[in-house]
Motif scaffolding. Structure first.
Motif: not given
Length: 119
Positions: A66, A88, A91-92, A95
């Motif tokens: 991210l 992105r 990455g979200r 996470s």
């Protein structure tokens, strides 16, 4: 006529009678039965550790995806933008999944920890 004692007086270095020591000591508490090992509990705690470590690793990978810049060397503008959006979104998801695994491992550890015996 004076009466003589028939019992000998103990010398200071002679051992006390056997019952005297037991009468002076406090009663010992009842021995607790030995705790038996539980293979299932050990396996579940290993699973909790794996969930915690895997979740923390996935969380770190997602946060790194991210917040780090994507290298777009040799790519055109739309290709670079697509790569940034994909990185992105991945990455979200990493996470979110890492946080959920960490929370699940921590909650299982709390449920499976050994409890003190009731008084």
């Amino acid at each position: 006529m004076a009466r003589q004692h028939t019992r000998a007086t103990p010398s200071p270095l002679s051992p006390p009678p056997p019952g005297a020591i037991a009468a002076l000591m406090p009663p010992s508490p009842e021995p607790q039965p030995p705790r038996r090992s539980s293979v299932g509990r050990s396996a579940a705690l290993g699973l909790c550790g794996g969930l915690l470590l895997g979740g923390l690793g996935l969380l770190a990978a997602g946060l790194r995806a991210l917040f780090t810049a994507v290298d777009c060397a040799g790519l055109s503008g739309p290709e670079c933008e697509l790569l940034q959006q994909a990185t992105r979104e991945i990455g979200r998801m990493q996470s979110l999944s890492g946080g959920a695994l960490t929370a699940l491992g921590a909650s299982l550890f709390v449920l499976l920890r050994p409890r003190p015996p009731a008084p």
